[in-house]
Design an enzyme around this catalytic site. Structure first.
Site, short mmCIF file in Angstrom:
data_model
loop_
_atom_site.label_atom_id
_atom_site.label_comp_id
_atom_site.label_asym_id
_atom_site.label_seq_id
_atom_site.Cartn_x
_atom_site.Cartn_y
_atom_site.Cartn_z
CD GLU A 298 45.89 56.83 -44.58
OE1 GLU A 298 44.71 57.18 -44.85
OE2 GLU A 298 46.89 57.52 -44.87
CG PHE B 133 53.60 68.69 -41.05
CD1 PHE B 133 52.40 69.32 -41.35
CD2 PHE B 133 54.08 67.70 -41.90
CE1 PHE B 133 51.69 68.97 -42.49
CE2 PHE B 133 53.38 67.36 -43.04
CZ PHE B 133 52.17 67.99 -43.33
CD GLN B 134 51.23 64.69 -42.43
OE1 GLN B 134 52.16 63.92 -42.59
NE2 GLN B 134 50.25 64.84 -43.30
CE LYS C 69 61.28 61.37 -42.39
NZ LYS C 69 60.76 62.42 -43.25
CG MET D 75 19.95 47.55 -38.91
SD MET D 75 18.73 46.24 -38.74
CE MET D 75 19.71 44.78 -39.02
C1 LIG Z 1 23.52 44.78 -37.13
C2 LIG Z 1 24.06 43.76 -36.17
C3 LIG Z 1 23.21 42.80 -35.63
C4 LIG Z 1 23.70 41.81 -34.78
N1 LIG Z 1 22.86 40.81 -34.36
C5 LIG Z 1 23.38 39.72 -33.74
C6 LIG Z 1 22.57 38.57 -33.46
O1 LIG Z 1 21.38 38.52 -33.75
N2 LIG Z 1 23.16 37.52 -32.86
C7 LIG Z 1 24.51 37.50 -32.54
O2 LIG Z 1 25.02 36.49 -32.06
N3 LIG Z 1 25.27 38.59 -32.75
C8 LIG Z 1 24.75 39.68 -33.36
N4 LIG Z 1 25.57 40.75 -33.64
C9 LIG Z 1 26.98 40.69 -33.23
C10 LIG Z 1 27.19 41.11 -31.79
O3 LIG Z 1 27.20 42.52 -31.72
C11 LIG Z 1 28.52 40.53 -31.23
O4 LIG Z 1 29.58 40.91 -32.06
C12 LIG Z 1 28.54 39.01 -31.18
O5 LIG Z 1 27.33 38.50 -30.64
C13 LIG Z 1 29.69 38.54 -30.30
O6 LIG Z 1 29.99 37.23 -30.60
P1 LIG Z 1 30.74 36.29 -29.58
O7 LIG Z 1 30.03 36.21 -28.28
O8 LIG Z 1 30.96 35.02 -30.32
O9 LIG Z 1 32.07 37.04 -29.23
P2 LIG Z 1 33.48 37.45 -29.94
O10 LIG Z 1 33.49 38.88 -30.03
O11 LIG Z 1 33.72 36.61 -31.12
O12 LIG Z 1 34.39 37.05 -28.72
C14 LIG Z 1 35.03 35.85 -28.61
C15 LIG Z 1 35.14 35.40 -27.16
O13 LIG Z 1 35.96 34.23 -27.18
C16 LIG Z 1 37.08 34.41 -26.34
N5 LIG Z 1 38.22 33.76 -26.96
C17 LIG Z 1 39.03 34.22 -27.94
N6 LIG Z 1 39.96 33.31 -28.24
C18 LIG Z 1 39.75 32.26 -27.44
C19 LIG Z 1 40.40 31.01 -27.27
N7 LIG Z 1 41.46 30.64 -28.01
N8 LIG Z 1 39.92 30.16 -26.32
C20 LIG Z 1 38.85 30.50 -25.55
N9 LIG Z 1 38.21 31.68 -25.67
C21 LIG Z 1 38.65 32.54 -26.62
C22 LIG Z 1 37.26 35.90 -26.17
O14 LIG Z 1 37.91 36.20 -24.94
C23 LIG Z 1 35.81 36.41 -26.24
O15 LIG Z 1 35.21 36.38 -24.97
C24 LIG Z 1 25.08 41.80 -34.44
C25 LIG Z 1 25.92 42.78 -34.93
C26 LIG Z 1 25.44 43.76 -35.81
C27 LIG Z 1 26.38 44.76 -36.36
C1 LIG Z 2 30.30 53.54 -39.86
C2 LIG Z 2 28.88 53.33 -39.45
N1 LIG Z 2 28.02 54.36 -39.39
C3 LIG Z 2 26.72 54.16 -39.02
C4 LIG Z 2 26.29 52.90 -38.68
C5 LIG Z 2 24.83 52.68 -38.26
N2 LIG Z 2 24.17 51.79 -39.23
C6 LIG Z 2 24.00 50.48 -39.01
S1 LIG Z 2 23.25 49.68 -40.29
C7 LIG Z 2 23.10 51.12 -41.15
C8 LIG Z 2 22.46 51.13 -42.51
C9 LIG Z 2 23.23 50.39 -43.54
O1 LIG Z 2 22.68 50.64 -44.81
P1 LIG Z 2 23.02 49.74 -46.05
O2 LIG Z 2 24.47 49.56 -46.16
O3 LIG Z 2 22.31 50.27 -47.24
O4 LIG Z 2 22.43 48.32 -45.62
P2 LIG Z 2 20.93 47.82 -45.44
O5 LIG Z 2 20.64 47.90 -43.97
O6 LIG Z 2 20.04 48.70 -46.25
O7 LIG Z 2 20.95 46.42 -45.92
C10 LIG Z 2 23.62 52.20 -40.42
C11 LIG Z 2 23.62 53.59 -40.89
C12 LIG Z 2 27.24 51.87 -38.71
N3 LIG Z 2 26.94 50.63 -38.34
N4 LIG Z 2 28.52 52.09 -39.12
#
Ligand SMILES: Cc1cc2nc3c(=O)[nH]c(=O)nc-3n(C[C@H](O)[C@H](O)[C@H](O)COP(=O)(O)OP(=O)(O)OC[C@H]3O[C@@H](n4cnc5c(N)ncnc54)[C@H](O)[C@@H]3O)c2cc1C
Ligand SMILES: Cc1ncc(C[n+]2csc(CCOP(=O)(O)OP(=O)(O)O)c2C)c(N)n1
Ligand SMILES: [Mg+2]
Length: 591
Positions: free
Chosen positions: A69, A131-132, A181, A500
């Site tokens: 799911e 159940f469930q 249901k 990471m």
């Molecule tokens: C491993 C990892 C590393 C990351 N490193 C980075 C990084 O280096 N740099 C980075 O930028 N992010 C990074 N992120 C992502 C970060 O965590 C956030 O998800 C991201 O920065 C949010 O993007 P955003 O501000 O564009 O917001 P979003 O989450 O895209 O939010 C959108 C915003 O726009 C608004 N909005 C929506 N629709 C409309 C509309 N029609 N008109 C006006 N406003 C609207 C919403 O209200 C909201 O405030 C990383 C994520 C991971 C998993």
């Molecule tokens: C569901 C979930 N569990 C744990 C994490 C924490 N986490 C972020 S990156 C990462 C490693 C990912 O490993 P891999 O897919 O091999 O990618 P790599 O960083 O090696 O490119 C982990 C465990 C997560 N983001 N999501």
């Protein structure tokens, strides 16, 4: 055969007399048809069997039977991100719903429009540890834009209308409709799907305040060091054309968040690359040193502004356009808030600029661009390009980009280092082509996202950039890809590490690599073959391009490419926890 939205809607109309006696489950199908839904990803179980029976009796909506799911919700979410339509998933009560929770939270954090229909135990059994049974409304409340428990089949049509309206309007988000249901079984008089919906308590603003937009304009035109910081909201609001027009008119530098990549073409000189924790020097330095910041549909995430105290050290005026008032001044103080839809507000801003006789200060702007170019000349994304011994992960992404940049391509990713390399080295030109989980950072989304997109865009090439850790979290969906003929290309950057995590342990935990090495990995080539697909093992840098070329030629096959990449490579630039966004580590020499 695929049906148009108009044909779907006509299937939902009442035939013959003015009203019909229908089971709740049939009303649900009518509602989905009326909403123009073409695909539903789901998994059956006791509580939804009447709904599945109703699916059996219709042929306008394609149901996709996933293997878990979580993947149903991710696939529908990926479809929504790529198309802009509401993604729909269907799960049974109890474990079906709890399995879906990660998918729902993922969509919620990135503001993705979705409707998730869940089965519930019969109304009379609710609260009796049936159940469930699980408290779906309670469990999902913090991770949905809204949720409903439908207690009377008479309310089904109007509830579905509300659910779709809430999901796609304002700041989009997932809506759960929990259907007991007996509600799906009972008959009800159906007199058609509501055309309009009025909700007293929910009226998202679209049009921005004219006075505020005018103030913003004045500030923008007097700026010496302006900067346009844009995010996922530009894509969600389908406002990329308006953004491009605005940037062209002003000639100001622009950056995208991870969620906004593609909102502005990466090839344009005015684009400084992604900003934030793994952003470029030029994008982060401009953020810190600008005097007027125009934030458009971006939410000042902690991965973007770094240490808030450091961010506040430099004075700058901030204009913030966002449809959700709760996003404004949440993390940083904003000087000119504009609550409204990004498309409407930018359109008005553009027409005000056209009418205005004031023009940007070209002298100041030239000096600002000189400063930016000096940052850009540091070429912070350089890496060991000529390495002939080991595959550099960046090289795989750059090669993929070079080969596919003129093709009709979608790139999904999982979460980890590979995600950041894809964001940095694949240069997105168009909106909705980069599909990943930013806010929740959910490992496992890559394959389901890709298969959701491939179904909607059968003629496009869909690549899933992943890691050997992430890919194992929803790998069972390779089976779904075969059943529904959604051939995707999996680019696995296999570094044998939860890379990471390993990177953080190297930098922040003095190299204590606690449980980040992946032992006992499966033979991915054989695994792909066991699922009926093609597997490839790529171990040498010179084989990267030929492998990608061969995989692309196998148009009708899902291909799993297991690239053995440098296990020690790290993502740079990097802003460490607690540091300011200009305090970047640029390479291993900084460690
Ligand atoms: C491993 C990892 C590393 C990351 N490193 C980075 C990084 O280096 N740099 C980075 O930028 N992010 C990074 N992120 C992502 C970060 O965590 C956030 O998800 C991201 O920065 C949010 O993007 P955003 O501000 O564009 O917001 P979003 O989450 O895209 O939010 C959108 C915003 O726009 C608004 N909005 C929506 N629709 C409309 C509309 N029609 N008109 C006006 N406003 C609207 C919403 O209200 C909201 O405030 C990383 C994520 C991971 C998993
Ligand atoms: C569901 C979930 N569990 C744990 C994490 C924490 N986490 C972020 S990156 C990462 C490693 C990912 O490993 P891999 O897919 O091999 O990618 P790599 O960083 O090696 O490119 C982990 C465990 C997560 N983001 N999501
Ligand atoms: Mg890995």
């Amino acid at each position: 055969m695929e049906m148009s939205k108009a044909e779907l809607a006509s299937a939902a109309a009442v035939t013959g007399s003015q009203t019909q006696e229908l089971m709740g489950a049939e009303v649900l199908i009518k509602a989905l048809q009326a909403e123009g839904v073409k695909y539903v990803w789901g998994y059956p179980g006791g509580a939804v069997l009447y709904i599945y029976d109703a699916f059996y009796k219709q042929d306008t909506i394609q149901h996709v039977l996933v293997r878990h799911e979580q993947a149903a919700v991710h696939a529908a979410d990926g479809y929504a991100r790529a198309t802009g339509d509401v993604g729909v998933a269907l799960v049974t009560s109890g474990p079906g719903l709890t399995n879906a929770v990660t998918g729902i939270a993922t969509a919620y954090m990135d503001s993705i429009p979705m409707v998730i229909i869940s089965g519930q135990v019969p109304t009379a059994a609710i609260g009796l540890d049936a159940f469930q049974e699980c408290d779906t409304v309670g469990i999902t409340r913090p991770i949905v834009k809204h949720n409903f428990l439908v207690k009377d089949p008479k309310d089904l049509a109007v509830t579905m209308k509300k659910a779709f309206h809430i999901a796609r309007s304002g700041r989009p988000g997932p809506v759960v409709v929990d259907v007991p249901k007996d509600v799906s079984f009972k008959k009800v008089t159906y007199s058609g799907y509501p055309e309009k919906i009025e909700m007293r308590s929910y009226n998202p603003v679209r049009k921005g305040h004219g006075g505020q937009i005018r103030k913003a304009l004045q500030l923008l035109l007097t700026a010496k060091r302006p900067y346009i910081y844009t995010g996922g909201g530009v894509l969600l609001g389908n406002a990329t054309n308006e953004l491009r027009t605005l940037v062209d008119m002003l000639g100001y530098p622009v950056t995208n968040t991870l969620m906004g990549l593609g909102a502005y073409p990466a090839s344009d000189r005015k684009f400084l690359g992604m900003l934030g924790m793994h952003g470029t020097i030029e994008a982060n330095n401009a953020m810190q040193n600008c005097d007027v910041l125009l934030a458009v549909g971006a939410r000042f995430d902690d991965r973007v502004i770094g240490n808030p105290k450091h961010f506040a050290q430099n004075e700058r005026k901030i204009i913030h356009i966002d449809i959700d008032p709760s996003s404004i001044s949440k993390r940083v103080k904003v000087d000119i808030p504009i609550v409204g839809d990004v498309k409407d507000v930018l359109t008005e801003l553009i027409s005000m600029i056209r009418e205005s006789t004031t023009r940007p200060d070209s002298g100041a702007l030239a000096t600002w661009w000189d400063t930016i170019e000096s940052w850009r000349s540091k070429d912070c994304l350089k890496y060991d390009r000529g390495n002939k011994d080991v595959i550099k992960p960046q090289h795989v992404i750059e090669t993929l980009w070079n080969m596919t940049k003129d093709a009709d391509t979608y790139i999904t990713s999982d979460v980890g280092q590979h995600q950041m390399w894809a964001a940095q080295y694949y240069r997105f030109e168009e909106p909705r082509r980069w599909i990943n989980s930013g806010g929740l950072g959910t490992m496992g989304v890559g394959i389901p996202y890709a298969m959701g997109i491939k179904l909607a865009k059968p003629d496009s090439e869909v690549f899933c950039v992943t890691g050997e850790g992430s890919v194992q979290m929803c790998i069972q969906e390779l089976s779904t890809c075969l059943q529904y003929n959604t051939p995707i290309k999996i680019v696995s950057l296999n570094n044998r590490y939860l890379g990471m995590v390993r990177q953080w342990q190297e930098i922040e935990y003095s190299g204590r690599y606690s449980h980040s090495y992946m032992d006992a990995l499966p033979n991915f080539v054989k695994l792909a073959e066991a699922y009926g697909h093609v597997g490839m093992l790529i171990e040498r840098p010179q084989d990267v391009e030929p492998a990608l070329r061969e995989a692309r030629k196998l148009k009708d096959r899902t291909v799993f490419m297991d690239f053995r990449t440098d296990p020690t490579e790290n993502v740079f630039p990097m802003v460490q926890a607690g540091k300011g966004i200009t305090e970047m580590l640029l390479g291993s020499e900084d460690l």
